[in-house]
Design a protein around this motif. Structure first.
Motif, PDB file in Angstrom:
ATOM      1  N   TYR A  17       1.291  -3.793 -29.896  1.00 30.31           N
ATOM      2  CA  TYR A  17       1.017  -5.239 -29.890  1.00 30.31           C
ATOM      3  C   TYR A  17       2.300  -6.062 -29.859  1.00 30.31           C
ATOM      4  O   TYR A  17       2.324  -7.153 -29.262  1.00 30.31           O
ATOM      5  CB  TYR A  17       0.150  -5.621 -31.088  1.00 30.31           C
ATOM      6  CG  TYR A  17      -1.276  -5.154 -30.951  1.00 30.31           C
ATOM      7  CD1 TYR A  17      -2.103  -5.694 -29.982  1.00 30.31           C
ATOM      8  CD2 TYR A  17      -1.775  -4.151 -31.769  1.00 30.31           C
ATOM      9  CE1 TYR A  17      -3.404  -5.252 -29.829  1.00 30.31           C
ATOM     10  CE2 TYR A  17      -3.080  -3.703 -31.631  1.00 30.31           C
ATOM     11  CZ  TYR A  17      -3.891  -4.249 -30.657  1.00 30.31           C
ATOM     12  OH  TYR A  17      -5.175  -3.802 -30.499  1.00 30.31           O
ATOM     13  N   ASN A  41       4.712  -5.588 -28.123  1.00 27.55           N
ATOM     14  CA  ASN A  41       5.167  -5.670 -26.730  1.00 27.55           C
ATOM     15  C   ASN A  41       4.144  -6.314 -25.797  1.00 27.55           C
ATOM     16  O   ASN A  41       4.360  -6.396 -24.591  1.00 27.55           O
ATOM     17  CB  ASN A  41       5.499  -4.266 -26.217  1.00 27.55           C
ATOM     18  CG  ASN A  41       6.662  -3.638 -26.953  1.00 27.55           C
ATOM     19  OD1 ASN A  41       7.612  -4.339 -27.323  1.00 27.55           O
ATOM     20  ND2 ASN A  41       6.612  -2.335 -27.187  1.00 27.55           N
ATOM     21  N   LEU A  42       3.022  -6.760 -26.346  1.00 20.97           N
ATOM     22  CA  LEU A  42       1.995  -7.428 -25.550  1.00 20.97           C
ATOM     23  C   LEU A  42       2.025  -8.933 -25.806  1.00 20.97           C
ATOM     24  O   LEU A  42       2.349  -9.371 -26.911  1.00 20.97           O
ATOM     25  CB  LEU A  42       0.601  -6.888 -25.908  1.00 20.97           C
ATOM     26  CG  LEU A  42       0.344  -5.400 -25.673  1.00 20.97           C
ATOM     27  CD1 LEU A  42      -1.065  -5.038 -26.116  1.00 20.97           C
ATOM     28  CD2 LEU A  42       0.558  -5.035 -24.208  1.00 20.97           C
ATOM     29  N   LYS A  43       1.688  -9.692 -24.794  1.00 17.79           N
ATOM     30  CA  LYS A  43       1.618 -11.136 -24.964  1.00 17.79           C
ATOM     31  C   LYS A  43       0.431 -11.475 -25.867  1.00 17.79           C
ATOM     32  O   LYS A  43      -0.718 -11.153 -25.522  1.00 17.79           O
ATOM     33  CB  LYS A  43       1.467 -11.821 -23.598  1.00 17.79           C
ATOM     34  CG  LYS A  43       1.446 -13.348 -23.695  1.00 17.79           C
ATOM     35  CD  LYS A  43       1.574 -14.000 -22.325  1.00 17.79           C
ATOM     36  CE  LYS A  43       0.344 -13.756 -21.475  1.00 17.79           C
ATOM     37  NZ  LYS A  43       0.411 -14.467 -20.180  1.00 17.79           N
ATOM     38  N   THR A  47      -6.226 -10.152 -27.570  1.00 18.31           N
ATOM     39  CA  THR A  47      -4.938  -9.839 -26.937  1.00 18.31           C
ATOM     40  C   THR A  47      -5.091  -8.725 -25.909  1.00 18.31           C
ATOM     41  O   THR A  47      -4.547  -8.805 -24.797  1.00 18.31           O
ATOM     42  CB  THR A  47      -3.909  -9.451 -28.010  1.00 18.31           C
ATOM     43  OG1 THR A  47      -3.586 -10.608 -28.779  1.00 18.31           O
ATOM     44  CG2 THR A  47      -2.635  -8.885 -27.389  1.00 18.31           C
ATOM     45  N   LEU A  48      -5.844  -7.686 -26.253  1.00  9.74           N
ATOM     46  CA  LEU A  48      -6.073  -6.605 -25.285  1.00  9.74           C
ATOM     47  C   LEU A  48      -6.816  -7.119 -24.060  1.00  9.74           C
ATOM     48  O   LEU A  48      -6.492  -6.747 -22.924  1.00  9.74           O
ATOM     49  CB  LEU A  48      -6.856  -5.469 -25.939  1.00  9.74           C
ATOM     50  CG  LEU A  48      -6.104  -4.624 -26.970  1.00  9.74           C
ATOM     51  CD1 LEU A  48      -7.033  -3.588 -27.586  1.00  9.74           C
ATOM     52  CD2 LEU A  48      -4.891  -3.945 -26.343  1.00  9.74           C
ATOM     53  N   ASN A  55      -4.397  -9.126 -21.840  1.00 12.20           N
ATOM     54  CA  ASN A  55      -3.427  -8.280 -21.144  1.00 12.20           C
ATOM     55  C   ASN A  55      -4.098  -7.386 -20.109  1.00 12.20           C
ATOM     56  O   ASN A  55      -3.502  -7.072 -19.071  1.00 12.20           O
ATOM     57  CB  ASN A  55      -2.626  -7.462 -22.150  1.00 12.20           C
ATOM     58  CG  ASN A  55      -1.554  -8.287 -22.850  1.00 12.20           C
ATOM     59  OD1 ASN A  55      -0.417  -8.338 -22.411  1.00 12.20           O
ATOM     60  ND2 ASN A  55      -1.923  -8.943 -23.938  1.00 12.20           N
ATOM     61  N   GLN A 102      -6.591  -9.037 -32.160  1.00 10.10           N
ATOM     62  CA  GLN A 102      -6.051  -7.935 -31.364  1.00 10.10           C
ATOM     63  C   GLN A 102      -6.934  -7.629 -30.156  1.00 10.10           C
ATOM     64  O   GLN A 102      -6.421  -7.326 -29.068  1.00 10.10           O
ATOM     65  CB  GLN A 102      -5.885  -6.693 -32.240  1.00 10.10           C
ATOM     66  CG  GLN A 102      -4.731  -6.794 -33.213  1.00 10.10           C
ATOM     67  CD  GLN A 102      -4.667  -5.621 -34.173  1.00 10.10           C
ATOM     68  OE1 GLN A 102      -5.645  -4.889 -34.358  1.00 10.10           O
ATOM     69  NE2 GLN A 102      -3.524  -5.435 -34.811  1.00 10.10           N
ATOM     70  N   HIS A 139      -5.141   2.046 -26.911  1.00 12.48           N
ATOM     71  CA  HIS A 139      -5.832   1.372 -28.018  1.00 12.48           C
ATOM     72  C   HIS A 139      -7.308   1.767 -28.105  1.00 12.48           C
ATOM     73  O   HIS A 139      -8.086   1.106 -28.792  1.00 12.48           O
ATOM     74  CB  HIS A 139      -5.719  -0.149 -27.847  1.00 12.48           C
ATOM     75  CG  HIS A 139      -4.321  -0.670 -27.954  1.00 12.48           C
ATOM     76  ND1 HIS A 139      -3.702  -0.912 -29.166  1.00 12.48           N
ATOM     77  CD2 HIS A 139      -3.403  -0.965 -26.993  1.00 12.48           C
ATOM     78  CE1 HIS A 139      -2.471  -1.346 -28.951  1.00 12.48           C
ATOM     79  NE2 HIS A 139      -2.266  -1.392 -27.643  1.00 12.48           N
ATOM     80  N   LEU A 151      -3.113   0.867 -20.701  1.00 14.41           N
ATOM     81  CA  LEU A 151      -3.177  -0.167 -21.744  1.00 14.41           C
ATOM     82  C   LEU A 151      -4.361   0.070 -22.669  1.00 14.41           C
ATOM     83  O   LEU A 151      -4.235   0.011 -23.897  1.00 14.41           O
ATOM     84  CB  LEU A 151      -3.278  -1.556 -21.100  1.00 14.41           C
ATOM     85  CG  LEU A 151      -3.687  -2.702 -22.039  1.00 14.41           C
ATOM     86  CD1 LEU A 151      -2.570  -3.010 -23.012  1.00 14.41           C
ATOM     87  CD2 LEU A 151      -4.073  -3.939 -21.227  1.00 14.41           C
ATOM     88  N   TYR A 176       2.759  -0.143 -25.122  1.00 13.12           N
ATOM     89  CA  TYR A 176       1.552  -0.964 -25.252  1.00 13.12           C
ATOM     90  C   TYR A 176       1.283  -1.401 -26.687  1.00 13.12           C
ATOM     91  O   TYR A 176       0.190  -1.876 -27.006  1.00 13.12           O
ATOM     92  CB  TYR A 176       0.348  -0.192 -24.707  1.00 13.12           C
ATOM     93  CG  TYR A 176       0.511   0.174 -23.251  1.00 13.12           C
ATOM     94  CD1 TYR A 176       0.394  -0.796 -22.256  1.00 13.12           C
ATOM     95  CD2 TYR A 176       0.820   1.475 -22.880  1.00 13.12           C
ATOM     96  CE1 TYR A 176       0.555  -0.471 -20.927  1.00 13.12           C
ATOM     97  CE2 TYR A 176       0.983   1.810 -21.546  1.00 13.12           C
ATOM     98  CZ  TYR A 176       0.860   0.839 -20.573  1.00 13.12           C
ATOM     99  OH  TYR A 176       1.027   1.159 -19.248  1.00 13.12           O
TER     100      TYR A 176
END
Length: 386
Positions: A23, A25-27, A92-93, A96, A89, A161, A157, A21
């Protein structure tokens, strides 16, 4: 700007592969392009919070803010002590999280019947005219305090974080909410600049929460059935709401001239609106702003509208009656907005019961048939101009 350094107090190592998880590796989230439509934009004041700690800065900012909080209820702040990377960020979280399978998200669904807003709220629970369902999905985080410790679980996920979400959550409270409360106190000429701050300390139990929010695109037929969102005018229930920049145009405010204008996406700012609780505490002198989210312009209608929001509220035990120590409120002759003493906890439960339970809300709104509903102790919400 001198900001409060926030350190996480609830860092927990989740029993998952953190690297999965990370960043990288996250879109990553990317804001949609801004509209080219010619829209009626609201003219809102911008507070530079860097000035707050300079000599005379609080007084300058209070003077700059006075008209906005009494007549408009909306304004911007900038230089609030969080980096653009930290903000990006969180977007982004959010993105996802919303892309997780429904069967994963529903493990963390809110307790609608208990009027508990924390957790995941699925879209489509509310049915309006012509069977048009709402297009809003959200995920709410309670405060990171002992009162809520262990009460809510999260998907892996989010667990990966959670410590930085806490840092973000606490920074918004310390760097934005508390300074604004001191500015309100100065505007109200309160003898104690920390009067409102003392009702909003982070560690004491209150229903503050941080939110990921998503508006899904609709077809033209769906928008038409929903009257393009024009019937959604409302006020928020807390003290102030913080909204991070979102370029998909849709947020509108109702002005004193009874016209709706759009709130633009100003780079590097947070949009702030005053809400019901601060209005209750001032007998309506501080304005709880009426706002809504309507259909985006045609050149943005295909995009999802992702939001990061923070909702600040006073301690649950706070009694919502006008402040007696304010010369400003004394001169205005303000009156209580409730027929009896009401605590913040009672107000939150009453308002959220209507917000989370559409069948209850439908029945209660129909009782008087005049476009109003009694929320609690003689205080009524009403429908607003479309």
């Amino acid at each position: 700007m001198t900001t409060t350094t926030i350190e996480s107090t609830t860092i927990q190592a989740p029993a998952v592969d953190l690297e999965q998880y990370a960043y990288k590796n996250l879109k990553p989230y990317t804001h949609p392009p801004e509209t080219k439509a010619d829209l009626p934009w609201a003219e809102l004041v911008t507070l530079d919070l860097e000035d707050y700690h300079r000599p005379g800065g609080k007084e300058r900012l209070a003077k700059q803010l006075e008209h906005a909080v009494h007549h408009v209820g909306f304004f911007y702040v900038k230089n609030f002590g969080l980096s653009q990377e930290q903000v990006d960020q969180q977007f982004t979280l959010a993105q996802n999280f919303f892309e997780l399978p429904v069967e994963e998200k529903e493990k963390y669904e809110v307790n609608y019947g208990a009027a508990d807003y924390n957790g995941w709220r699925r879209p489509g629970r509310y049915v309006a005219a012509n069977n048009a369902r709402d297009n809003i999905e959200m995920y709410n985080f309670a405060k990171f305090t002992k009162d809520f410790e262990g009460r809510y679980n999260h998907p892996d996920l989010i667990k990966a974080h959670l410590s930085e979400i806490e840092v973000f959550h606490r920074a918004l409270h310390a760097n934005v909410v508390l300074p604004l409360l001191r500015l309100f106190a100065i505007i109200l000429e309160l003898p104690d600049e920390d009067y409102l701050v003392k009702q909003h300390t982070y560690e004491e139990k209150s229903e503050d929460h941080f939110r990921y929010m998503l508006y899904y695109p609709r077809t033209e037929e769906e928008w038409e059935a929903n009257n393009y969102g024009k019937g959604g005018g409302h006020t928020d229930l807390g003290t102030v709401t913080l909204l991070f920049r979102q370029p998909v145009a849709g947020l509108q405010i109702l002005g004193e001239d009874n016209n709706w204008t759009y709130v633009s996406a100003q780079p590097g700012t947070i949009t702030v609106n005053l809400a019901d609780t601060i209005s209750h505490l001032t007998g309506g002198w501080l304005k709880s702003s009426v706002h809504r989210v309507v259909a985006p312009p045609e050149d943005q209608r295909q995009y999802k509208r992702t939001g990061l929001l923070y909702f600040a509220r006073p301690h649950n035990k706070t009694v919502l009656e006008p402040i007696t120590d304010s010369p400003v409120l004394q001169r205005a002759g303000v009156k209580p907005r409730f027929e009896k003493l009401v605590t913040m906890e009672e107000w939150v439960r009453a308002k959220q019961t209507l917000q989370l339970n559409p069948e209850i809300a439908k029945k209660r709104w129909a009782e008087k048939g005049d476009g109003t509903v009694e929320v609690l102790a003689g205080f009524h919400d009403r429908k607003y101009k479309e």
